[in-house]
Design an enzyme around this catalytic site. Sequence first.
Site, PDB file in Angstrom:
ATOM      1  N   GLU A 212       0.882  -1.176   0.000  1.00 57.77           N
ATOM      2  CA  GLU A 212       0.000   0.000   0.000  1.00 57.77           C
ATOM      3  C   GLU A 212       0.912   1.216   0.000  1.00 57.77           C
ATOM      4  OE1 GLU A 212      -3.352   0.179  -0.020  1.00 57.77           O
ATOM      5  OE2 GLU A 212      -3.736  -1.976   0.040  1.00 57.77           O
ATOM      6  N   CYS A 246      -2.199   9.528   2.659  1.00 54.33           N
ATOM      7  CA  CYS A 246      -1.739   8.930   1.391  1.00 54.33           C
ATOM      8  C   CYS A 246      -2.665   9.277   0.235  1.00 54.33           C
ATOM      9  CB  CYS A 246      -1.636   7.420   1.539  1.00 54.33           C
ATOM     10  SG  CYS A 246      -3.159   6.663   2.114  1.00 54.33           S
TER      11      CYS A 246
HETATM   12  P1  NAD Z   1       7.711   5.321   7.484  1.00 54.57           P
HETATM   13  O1  NAD Z   1       8.975   6.110   7.304  1.00 54.57           O
HETATM   14  O2  NAD Z   1       7.089   5.272   8.830  1.00 54.57           O
HETATM   15  O3  NAD Z   1       8.047   3.860   6.964  1.00 54.57           O
HETATM   16  C1  NAD Z   1       7.091   2.838   6.996  1.00 54.57           C
HETATM   17  C2  NAD Z   1       7.717   1.593   7.551  1.00 54.57           C
HETATM   18  O4  NAD Z   1       8.801   1.194   6.725  1.00 54.57           O
HETATM   19  C3  NAD Z   1       8.268   1.770   8.958  1.00 54.57           C
HETATM   20  O5  NAD Z   1       7.781   0.719   9.764  1.00 54.57           O
HETATM   21  C4  NAD Z   1       9.759   1.727   8.777  1.00 54.57           C
HETATM   22  O6  NAD Z   1      10.416   1.085   9.859  1.00 54.57           O
HETATM   23  C5  NAD Z   1       9.935   0.935   7.500  1.00 54.57           C
HETATM   24  N1  NAD Z   1      11.136   1.345   6.760  1.00 54.57           N
HETATM   25  C6  NAD Z   1      11.507   2.629   6.475  1.00 54.57           C
HETATM   26  N2  NAD Z   1      12.654   2.628   5.762  1.00 54.57           N
HETATM   27  C7  NAD Z   1      13.018   1.322   5.611  1.00 54.57           C
HETATM   28  C8  NAD Z   1      14.112   0.656   4.970  1.00 54.57           C
HETATM   29  N3  NAD Z   1      15.074   1.338   4.350  1.00 54.57           N
HETATM   30  N4  NAD Z   1      14.138  -0.687   5.008  1.00 54.57           N
HETATM   31  C9  NAD Z   1      13.173  -1.388   5.636  1.00 54.57           C
HETATM   32  N5  NAD Z   1      12.122  -0.815   6.258  1.00 54.57           N
HETATM   33  C10 NAD Z   1      12.042   0.502   6.250  1.00 54.57           C
HETATM   34  O7  NAD Z   1       6.572   5.800   6.537  1.00 54.57           O
HETATM   35  P2  NAD Z   1       6.677   6.525   5.189  1.00 54.57           P
HETATM   36  O8  NAD Z   1       7.247   5.602   4.163  1.00 54.57           O
HETATM   37  O9  NAD Z   1       7.279   7.886   5.357  1.00 54.57           O
HETATM   38  O10 NAD Z   1       5.092   6.732   4.941  1.00 54.57           O
HETATM   39  C11 NAD Z   1       4.629   7.698   4.123  1.00 54.57           C
HETATM   40  C12 NAD Z   1       4.340   7.089   2.753  1.00 54.57           C
HETATM   41  O11 NAD Z   1       3.399   6.060   2.916  1.00 54.57           O
HETATM   42  C13 NAD Z   1       3.727   8.077   1.783  1.00 54.57           C
HETATM   43  O12 NAD Z   1       4.281   7.879   0.512  1.00 54.57           O
HETATM   44  C14 NAD Z   1       2.270   7.699   1.769  1.00 54.57           C
HETATM   45  O13 NAD Z   1       1.587   8.033   0.584  1.00 54.57           O
HETATM   46  C15 NAD Z   1       2.357   6.221   1.986  1.00 54.57           C
HETATM   47  N6  NAD Z   1       1.130   5.735   2.581  1.00 54.57           N
HETATM   48  C16 NAD Z   1       0.356   4.898   1.856  1.00 54.57           C
HETATM   49  C17 NAD Z   1      -0.852   4.453   2.377  1.00 54.57           C
HETATM   50  C18 NAD Z   1      -1.755   3.538   1.622  1.00 54.57           C
HETATM   51  O14 NAD Z   1      -2.727   3.079   2.214  1.00 54.57           O
HETATM   52  N7  NAD Z   1      -1.508   3.261   0.366  1.00 54.57           N
HETATM   53  C19 NAD Z   1      -1.231   4.872   3.658  1.00 54.57           C
HETATM   54  C20 NAD Z   1      -0.394   5.715   4.369  1.00 54.57           C
HETATM   55  C21 NAD Z   1       0.780   6.141   3.830  1.00 54.57           C
END
Ligand code: NAD
Length: 461
Positions: A212, A246
């Site tokens: 997602e 998102c």
């Molecule tokens: P985040 O930085 O919290 O990362 C999400 C998870 O990924 C965390 O648990 C983190 O530990 C893990 N993570 C981060 N970097 C990593 C790596 N290099 N290796 C392994 N694991 C890793 O969240 P984020 O990515 O900043 O979230 C925001 C993004 O999520 C936006 O792009 C948003 O659009 C998307 N999003 C999508 C949805 C959906 O339902 N499609 C919902 C919410 C957010």
Amino acid sequence: MMPDDVSKILSRMRQYFNSGLTRPVSFRIEQLKNLKKTIRSHEDEIIQALRMDMKKPPFESYASEIGFLYLEIEYAIRHVRSWARPKRVSTPVIHFLSSSMVHQEPYGVALIIGPWNYPLQLVIAPLIGAMAAGNCALIKPSELAPATSSVIKRIAEAQFNPDYIKVIEGGIDVTQDLLTEKFDYIFYTGGTAVGRIIMEAAAKHLTPVTLELGGKSPCIVDQETNLHYTVKRIAWGKFFNAGQTCIAPDYCLVHAAIKEAFLKEMIRTLLSFYGEDPSRSPDYARIINEKHFQRLERLLNDGEKVFGGRRDRTTLYMAPTLIDRVTLEDNIMKEEIFGPLLPVMSYDHLDDAITIVNSLPRPLALYYFSDNKAHQQKALSEMTSGGGCINDTVSHIGSQTMPFGGVGNSGMGAYHGRYSFDTFSHPRGILKRSNLFDMALRYPPYKNNVKILKWLFRIIG
Ligand code: NAD
């Protein structure tokens, strides 16, 4: 947490799953009821934690995190018996005297990795699907919303056997350790770049994934629309959670004939939502951390600010901001904004707006505002997206009867309601043959059987 610890935890969870305890539907329903009960008893803590993590207004916390989950849980409780029941399907003539059934099987132990923006909802909503389908689940909440992550852990520990539902907190290193293990399913919500890392790690074990992800969700406004409602609905979807959603409208494409009126109406609406100084509004959230604040500040260099722009790094406040005179070459149009900045561009013909949307990666949501049915149809058929709305923003996520998920760069797979159950189930087709009769034709030596076979296929095919 050491990698060895992760292996031990996982092996205990696998034993629990293999014991068969999670399979009876009665167990699943009871656990879903327990989940609802424990969220209810932690409501105040959750609202407090979300306030600490990003000053999320209580209304937004209740609507988008807590209340949302109650609806999903109730829907699953009401329908899981029928979802889980093996379904008889028709059997082709060549298998006569046989019956065909599809059984929904749990995968085993699922890993659920969540982001920070809706830190509770985005790990518990998939968990509901995992539990309804009879799996065990290990949850890794986002380290960027630490107060909520800690409540999620307390909720799980208060109610569930840790071999059934387990929460492991920690940063990227912990996620990386978890990803070296073989899970039976991985459900990841977060950014597209990390989505690639997750899929690569899953590929090593051939673990199925749902991703997602995010992207730039466009909002197109036709001149044949109720401008007052349109602007209110866009402003609400965009500035809810300070734009850190998102499926928030990322940018607007407004018909040139109404662009000036649109901007004026948007300014009026923002003043009515948050007052002259949104930093004093109890209904406006903050940016999650300094890194994201700086990223957004950089995007403020693009175009011309026509409203907002105020900010305060010490409190991570960034005002709802409208940006005019943006081009596709600007950085703000090259990455997902994920904050309270709304670029507004204009178009003369719907075809031009469609060309712009189709020149960018496939979005998670598409919003089209028009009362003209032919225009609505054209917009839907000539652009694609994970989901979306006609004449609204964001609301499609709150439906238990529709799939929610991305397409292309915005993700793969879908969940909510029945789709969550399906995501966490393996559909296992079983053909049961009768012993009353045996078709000699299929066994070697085949001799002239091929002629009979051809004749048979001509009749039935
Ligand atoms: P985040 O930085 O919290 O990362 C999400 C998870 O990924 C965390 O648990 C983190 O530990 C893990 N993570 C981060 N970097 C990593 C790596 N290099 N290796 C392994 N694991 C890793 O969240 P984020 O990515 O900043 O979230 C925001 C993004 O999520 C936006 O792009 C948003 O659009 C998307 N999003 C999508 C949805 C959906 O339902 N499609 C919902 C919410 C957010």
